[in-house]
Design an enzyme around this catalytic site. Structure first.
Site, PDB file in Angstrom:
ATOM      1  N   TYR A  51       0.839  -1.210   0.000  1.00  0.00           N
ATOM      2  CA  TYR A  51       0.000   0.000   0.000  1.00  0.00           C
ATOM      3  C   TYR A  51       0.873   1.260   0.000  1.00  0.00           C
ATOM      4  CZ  TYR A  51      -3.694  -3.241   1.516  1.00  0.00           C
ATOM      5  OH  TYR A  51      -4.583  -4.297   1.632  1.00  0.00           O
ATOM      6  N   HIS A 109       0.386 -11.593   2.290  1.00  0.00           N
ATOM      7  CA  HIS A 109      -0.638 -10.836   1.554  1.00  0.00           C
ATOM      8  C   HIS A 109      -1.410 -11.704   0.555  1.00  0.00           C
ATOM      9  CE1 HIS A 109      -1.506  -6.444   0.155  1.00  0.00           C
ATOM     10  NE2 HIS A 109      -2.573  -7.189   0.020  1.00  0.00           N
TER      11      HIS A 109
END
Ligand SMILES: NC(=O)c1ccc[n+]([C@@H]2O[C@H](COP(=O)([O-])OP(=O)(O)OC[C@H]3O[C@@H](n4cnc5c(N)ncnc54)[C@H](OP(=O)(O)O)[C@@H]3O)[C@@H](O)[C@H]2O)c1
Length: 279
Positions: A51, A109
């Site tokens: 991110y 992730h």
């Protein structure tokens, strides 16, 4: 916020029933949105290396004036860092960017099965937990087969699996697997992002009956499914709304009608964890 309940995880720690998604909040605006979320009562922040906003999350936490142990910070190891040594280095780099000495929750992730390194990444998470760099360890976007493999090869069960879950993709089978294995479900894109089902008939009808917004109905549906939604909003009024879920209740029929919006092709993009690669 005091009326947000918590779930006890399989390692004995707890997570709040609603968290705050931070993608794609970046820069000064991002810091302000995350600081606002903290002042509006969120106590779980969801970030990730990919991110590119871990520094912003750390800065928002410092600006909030809250004590470190009042807020839980979760991050994620990206696919390119799955090899054992790289996963350990990745965790230390996340801490450096966040300006923290430990993470409360750290996840893999995506499994990226074609690279076949997610077991190594899981072994690295077990190690950083032993070293005290991470309190709890979990995964994201794992299928039943991926979950069973890491558990069989290490004997350690993830505390959470963060998966795509919203009314168009309610994930009944994965939620049943989680219940069997003792894994807490966390829901990404819980509103369905831009495809949020705010106008769907069962959502509108429940909102009208209860005098709440369609967004609150969708998030309350998550709460009643037992999944932890992590809605993202840069809008302070929506941040408040999205956490105000604990003074009303959907009927069982309303929950079922919202779940019935689900479709086999209801994913937001082609994010099948068996084939989707995210490095
Ligand atoms: N593990 C993974 O692979 C993965 C993948 C995707 C996302 N995530 C995580 O999940 C978090 C949430 O997912 P997301 O951001 O994709 O989707 P989301 O939370 O379902 O939706 C966010 C969008 O909905 C709007 N919104 C928020 N509350 C609303 C409300 N009450 N009524 C109407 N609109 C509302 C927001 O607008 P405003 O901001 O303008 O208010 C924003 O555009 C991310 O931030 C990230 O932390 C994880």
């Amino acid at each position: 916020m005091s009326n947000v309940p918590t779930y006890t995880l399989n390692d004995g720690t707890t997570l709040p029933a609603v968290g705050f998604g931070t993608y794609p909040l970046r820069g000064e605006e991002g810091i302000q949105a995350i600081t606002s979320a903290l002042s509006n009562g969120y106590r779980l922040l969801d970030t990730a290396v990919n991110y590119e906003n871990e520094a912003e999350v750390g800065e928002a936490l410092r600006r909030s004036g809250l004590a470190r142990d009042e807020v839980q910070v979760a991050s994620k190891i990206p696919g390119r860092h799955h090899a054992y040594d790289e996963a350990i280095a990745s965790t230390k780099e996340s801490l450096h960017r966040l300006g923290l000495d430990h993470l409360d929750l750290h996840l893999i992730h995506w499994p990226n099965p074609s690279r076949d390194l997610y077991v190594e990444a899981w072994q690295a998470l077990i190690e950083v937990q032993k070293q005290g760099l991470v309190r709890s360890i979990g995964v994201s976007n794992f299928t039943e087969a991926h979950l069973r493999r890491i558990i069989a090869e290490t004997g350690v069960t993830p505390v959470v699996n963060q998966i795509e879950l919203h009314p168009l993709f309610p994930q009944a089978e994965m939620r049943a697997v989680h219940a069997e294995l003792g894994i807490q479900t966390e829901a990404w894109s819980p509103m369905g992002k831009r495809q949020g089902q705010y106008d769907a008939e069962p959502v509108k009808a429940a909102a009208a009956r209860l005098g709440v917004t369609p967004g609150q109905v969708i998030l309350r549906w998550h709460v009643q499914l037992g999944s932890i939604p992590i809605p993202k909003s840069a809008t302070p009024s929506r941040q408040v709304e999205n956490l105000s879920l604990f003074d009303f209740e959907l009927t069982e029929a309303e929950v079922s009608a919202i779940s019935a919006l689900g479709r086999p092709d209801g994913r937001l993009f082609d994010g099948d964890p068996d084939t989707h690669e995210e490095l």
